[in-house]
Design a protein around this motif. Structure first.
Motif, PDB file in Angstrom:
ATOM      1  N   ALA A 123     -11.478   6.271  -1.301  1.00  0.00           N
ATOM      2  CA  ALA A 123     -10.750   5.169  -1.025  1.00  0.00           C
ATOM      3  C   ALA A 123      -9.288   5.548  -1.965  1.00  0.00           C
ATOM      4  O   ALA A 123      -8.077   5.322  -1.698  1.00  0.00           O
ATOM      5  CB  ALA A 123     -11.298   3.609  -1.860  1.00  0.00           C
ATOM      6  N   LEU A 124      -9.416   6.942  -2.812  1.00  0.00           N
ATOM      7  CA  LEU A 124      -8.914   7.257  -3.627  1.00  0.00           C
ATOM      8  C   LEU A 124      -6.979   7.409  -3.121  1.00  0.00           C
ATOM      9  O   LEU A 124      -6.414   6.814  -3.389  1.00  0.00           O
ATOM     10  CB  LEU A 124      -8.855   8.824  -4.215  1.00  0.00           C
ATOM     11  CG  LEU A 124     -10.273   8.524  -5.288  1.00  0.00           C
ATOM     12  CD1 LEU A 124     -10.887   9.669  -5.636  1.00  0.00           C
ATOM     13  CD2 LEU A 124      -9.563   6.975  -6.553  1.00  0.00           C
ATOM     14  N   PRO A 125      -6.523   8.126  -2.034  1.00  0.00           N
ATOM     15  CA  PRO A 125      -5.679   8.387  -1.447  1.00  0.00           C
ATOM     16  C   PRO A 125      -5.131   7.064  -0.898  1.00  0.00           C
ATOM     17  O   PRO A 125      -4.017   6.659  -0.892  1.00  0.00           O
ATOM     18  CB  PRO A 125      -5.875   9.531  -0.122  1.00  0.00           C
ATOM     19  CG  PRO A 125      -6.734   9.956  -0.094  1.00  0.00           C
ATOM     20  CD  PRO A 125      -8.188   9.090  -1.184  1.00  0.00           C
ATOM     21  N   LEU A 126      -6.141   5.847  -0.155  1.00  0.00           N
ATOM     22  CA  LEU A 126      -5.396   4.302   0.246  1.00  0.00           C
ATOM     23  C   LEU A 126      -4.830   3.913  -1.461  1.00  0.00           C
ATOM     24  O   LEU A 126      -4.028   3.374  -1.153  1.00  0.00           O
ATOM     25  CB  LEU A 126      -6.583   3.760   0.558  1.00  0.00           C
ATOM     26  CG  LEU A 126      -6.521   4.308   1.502  1.00  0.00           C
ATOM     27  CD1 LEU A 126      -7.801   3.328   2.253  1.00  0.00           C
ATOM     28  CD2 LEU A 126      -5.959   4.333   3.296  1.00  0.00           C
ATOM     29  N   MET A 127      -5.768   3.827  -2.731  1.00  0.00           N
ATOM     30  CA  MET A 127      -5.321   2.888  -3.569  1.00  0.00           C
ATOM     31  C   MET A 127      -3.588   3.873  -4.226  1.00  0.00           C
ATOM     32  O   MET A 127      -3.041   2.799  -4.313  1.00  0.00           O
ATOM     33  CB  MET A 127      -6.571   3.328  -4.702  1.00  0.00           C
ATOM     34  CG  MET A 127      -7.501   2.885  -4.252  1.00  0.00           C
ATOM     35  SD  MET A 127      -9.180   3.479  -5.713  1.00  0.00           S
ATOM     36  CE  MET A 127      -8.921   3.237  -7.435  1.00  0.00           C
ATOM     37  N   LEU A 186      -7.631  -0.174   2.328  1.00  0.00           N
ATOM     38  CA  LEU A 186      -7.223   0.496   3.455  1.00  0.00           C
ATOM     39  C   LEU A 186      -6.281  -1.202   4.266  1.00  0.00           C
ATOM     40  O   LEU A 186      -5.140  -0.360   4.495  1.00  0.00           O
ATOM     41  CB  LEU A 186      -8.266   0.218   5.100  1.00  0.00           C
ATOM     42  CG  LEU A 186      -7.914   1.121   6.277  1.00  0.00           C
ATOM     43  CD1 LEU A 186      -7.221   2.273   6.393  1.00  0.00           C
ATOM     44  CD2 LEU A 186      -9.503   1.467   6.956  1.00  0.00           C
ATOM     45  N   VAL A 187      -6.398  -1.857   3.852  1.00  0.00           N
ATOM     46  CA  VAL A 187      -5.744  -2.638   4.515  1.00  0.00           C
ATOM     47  C   VAL A 187      -4.736  -2.936   3.835  1.00  0.00           C
ATOM     48  O   VAL A 187      -3.069  -3.121   4.690  1.00  0.00           O
ATOM     49  CB  VAL A 187      -6.656  -4.611   4.947  1.00  0.00           C
ATOM     50  CG1 VAL A 187      -5.608  -5.436   5.052  1.00  0.00           C
ATOM     51  CG2 VAL A 187      -7.526  -4.522   5.691  1.00  0.00           C
ATOM     52  N   VAL A 188      -4.694  -3.719   2.531  1.00  0.00           N
ATOM     53  CA  VAL A 188      -3.529  -2.889   2.064  1.00  0.00           C
ATOM     54  C   VAL A 188      -2.740  -2.591   1.827  1.00  0.00           C
ATOM     55  O   VAL A 188      -1.722  -2.518   1.912  1.00  0.00           O
ATOM     56  CB  VAL A 188      -4.023  -3.358  -0.173  1.00  0.00           C
ATOM     57  CG1 VAL A 188      -3.098  -3.726  -1.184  1.00  0.00           C
ATOM     58  CG2 VAL A 188      -4.603  -4.828   0.267  1.00  0.00           C
ATOM     59  N   ALA A 189      -3.124  -0.728   2.491  1.00  0.00           N
ATOM     60  CA  ALA A 189      -2.031   0.198   2.366  1.00  0.00           C
ATOM     61  C   ALA A 189      -1.164   0.331   3.306  1.00  0.00           C
ATOM     62  O   ALA A 189       0.146   0.604   3.935  1.00  0.00           O
ATOM     63  CB  ALA A 189      -2.771   1.690   1.794  1.00  0.00           C
ATOM     64  N   ALA A 190      -1.728  -0.460   4.758  1.00  0.00           N
ATOM     65  CA  ALA A 190      -1.418  -0.461   5.959  1.00  0.00           C
ATOM     66  C   ALA A 190      -0.287  -1.683   5.653  1.00  0.00           C
ATOM     67  O   ALA A 190       0.664  -1.247   6.587  1.00  0.00           O
ATOM     68  CB  ALA A 190      -2.876  -0.742   6.590  1.00  0.00           C
TER      69      ALA A 190
END
Length: 431
Positions: A123-127, A186-190
């Motif tokens: 999750a680090l890249p997504l965060m 994942l949802v937040v980044a998208a």
């Protein structure tokens, strides 16, 4: 400009800050409640050792993500807010220049840390990407995307998924807990990417964009890394020096500090673009007004929370389960420290908005040094209370140093004639 028009303009400006700040604080309230309930569920469902291990892994992931984002989000806010005068020409290039290094660094960190963090490492890249993209939307003067995604969707989704894992009584809960906490990113980044795409005009890439962005942001990149250490290192040190059970007790007792941090963050996110413009234009009266009004709002919003927590802590700590009531001294240290910090206002935000990123970096280095030294001296003998005292020392340094600096440089004080103006919040919120 006549006094009436000047007053109207001031009221209109503060009305916009009030509405944006109210939205940010509302999101902060939802996030704080969701995070608190998540901690309650974990502490009451799992043993102190299991809970402490999970909290330590989450703290480590947040710390690494905070370092990897390189403070590119605040750099974007600075350039997007200033580019409004030029119809946001070249902003798409700034976004690319901000996202790319953080995405690459967090991906590399995820690969290295996967054996230790498991799903949290993925999750680090997504965060990191989500944080930078959400910051860019705030540069356009809007808090809506940040409030909905970061303030509401993310913490509520994490709470729901962690509750499902806790209810399922799985044989290997640590991996499941980590996956449940990480998945919503994942949802937040998208959704953040989609929101920003609608705002950013398609303009040619301007030469020197990346150089300009990182020349401004580089000192803050180091400061952001140190800030990430400052916010999360205490939990990791407690786990290392006193064990995961003490880390769980410390996390539970200090969970309420997120209320003050998120309230401050909500107001800072609303006020920062306006502070940048005011200080860039040399408009000290406007900057003083924003600083004093937001400080009073912070005090009015958070002091009742800290006083209530100090009084009710003996009963509130029992919510977390058996054995957590021993953290009462930690709660008292937390409440007193946060009241002092809140009374200083958004001192670091003011310092950064004025362009003094190197001074902000030096202040953070001093705060972290004080925290680590006190932690190493006090945690072995006093456990969670020692960590609280170390954290308190760092917080006081982190707030009092920039308070003195902005007063020396600009004559700014957290309280003054504009403080009473903050009490007319209702009229501005509808202005």
């Amino acid at each position: 400009m006549t006094p009436a028009r000047r007053a109207t303009g001031s009221g209109g400006r503060l009305g916009r800050v009030a509405r944006a700040g109210l939205a940010g604080v509302t999101g902060a309230g939802v996030s704080a409640l969701a995070q608190f309930l998540l901690v309650v569920i974990v502490t009451r469902t799992f043993s102190a050792e299991q809970a402490g291990t999970f909290f330590t892994a989450v703290a480590l992931a947040l710390m690494v993500a905070g370092i990897a984002k390189l403070d590119a989000g605040n750099g974007l806010i600075f350039f997007v807010a200033r580019a409004k005068t030029y119809d946001y020409r070249g902003i798409s290039g700034y976004v690319r220049a901000a996202v790319t290094p953080g995405a690459l660094l967090s991906t590399a960190a995820g690969v290295v840390l996967y054996p230790l963090l498991g799903p949290l490492a993925l999750a680090l890249p997504l965060m990191v990407v989500a944080d930078i993209l959400l910051a860019a939307t705030r540069g356009f003067g809007s808090m809506r995307t940040t409030v909905l995604l970061d303030g509401m969707l993310l913490p509520v989704a994490q709470l729901v998924l962690v509750a499902v894992v806790a209810a399922a009584a799985l044989p290997y809960p640590q991996e499941a807990l980590a996956g449940a906490w990480a998945a919503p990113y994942l949802v937040v980044a998208a959704l953040a990417a989609l929101s920003l795409r609608r705002r950013v005009p398609r303009t040619p890439y301007l030469p020197g964009t990346a150089r300009d962005l990182w020349r401004h942001t580089a000192p803050r990149s180091a400061a952001s890394a140190i800030q990430a250490l400052f916010q999360r290192l205490d939990i990791v040190i407690v786990a290392l020096l006193a064990g995961p059970a003490q880390a769980a007790i410390y996390t539970a007792a200090t969970r309420f500090k997120v209320v003050g941090q998120l309230a401050s963050q909500g107001l800072a996110q609303a006020a920062q673009p306006r502070l940048v413009r005011a200080l860039a234009e040399g408009d000290l009266p406007r900057a003083r007004e924003l600083y004093q009004v937001t400080t009073m709002w912070l005090v009015l919003l958070t002091w009742p929370v800290w006083l209530g927590y100090a009084l009710l802590a003996p009963w509130l700590l029992r919510i977390f389960g058996t054995g957590y009531d021993e953290a009462l001294p930690v709660a008292l240290v937390l409440a007193g420290t946060m009241m002092v910090a809140t009374a200083c206002g958004m001192v670091d935000v003011v310092l950064i908005s004025a362009g003094h990123t190197s001074a902000s970096l030096a202040n953070l280095v001093a705060a972290v040094a004080v925290t680590v030294l006190l932690d190493l001296a006090l945690i072995p003998a006093h456990g969670a209370l020692g960590a609280a005292m170390g954290w308190s020392g760092g917080v006081l340094v982190k707030n009092l140093l920039p308070l003195w600096q902005i007063h020396q440089r600009y004559g700014l004080r957290p309280f003054g004639r504009h403080s009473l103006t903050a009490l007319r919040f209702r009229s501005w919120a509808t202005a």
